[in-house]
Design an enzyme around this catalytic site. Sequence first.
Site: not given
Ligand code: PGA
Length: 252
Positions: A9-11, A96, A98, A168, A174, A214, A235-236
């Site tokens: 997930n590149w966000k 998600h 977020e 998640e 993050g 993470s 994500g990251g």
């Molecule tokens: P993260 O994000 O790996 O940066 O913690 C995961 C996500 O929100 O899908």
Amino acid sequence: MRRAYIAGNWKMNHTPSEAKKFASELKRALEENKIDCRVMVAPSFVDLPYVIEVLKDTEITVSAQNMANHTSGAYTGEVSPIMLKDIGVYTTILGHSERRMYYSETDEIINSKVRLALNEKMEVILCIGETLEERESGKLKEVLKRQIEKGLEGVKSDEMKAITLAYEPVWAIGTGKTASPEDADEAQGYARSVVESLYSKDIAENLIIQYGGSVKASNVKALMAKENVDGALVGGASLTIDQFLPIITFNK
Ligand code: PGA
């Protein structure tokens, strides 16, 4: 037998030119390394046409990170599933944390998106997960149950093959804090049991449940070794080849 499914997930990262370059690197890396798991990337809306073009002859799934809960009309700023399908995107992440937190998406809004995506024959990764406060006050199961029941309301048994769940925990996204493999397994085993009670043992056993929060090269193997962890939503660590390649080749 559930095939491992690793998603990036590149966000809100990578401009279209960066996305194009990164997608080419990813394509090359996959040609050079034998990869058994299903790999997905979810770029931003404006990146999607470019990434689709680069990855069109590969097995990598290209997904949206979100979509509107309407197919067309006066919804300024929104992107509909039929627009996504028109450019070759048939998968979307929904719910998600977020989106839930910063854009006030409720379980009801998320459910309307899930049902619309399924109507449009799209695949969905439905995200669920508790906040730290909810976990510490003993509400983990209650939260997961509510998010699954409401998120999947009206979803028929034969549509469940288009659903992937992503567990998640919000406190692990993050932050560098990962749920222990045991905690992830327990929560995901519980999520599977909720799906079993709503549908059937067979549907629950075939359901792919990803862990997200993470995930990185150093912890993916231990997480994926757990019975109920069938994949990862990253994500990251999905933003560079150096970090993402060791994750998608975790079983090598
Ligand atoms: P993260 O994000 O790996 O940066 O913690 C995961 C996500 O929100 O899908």
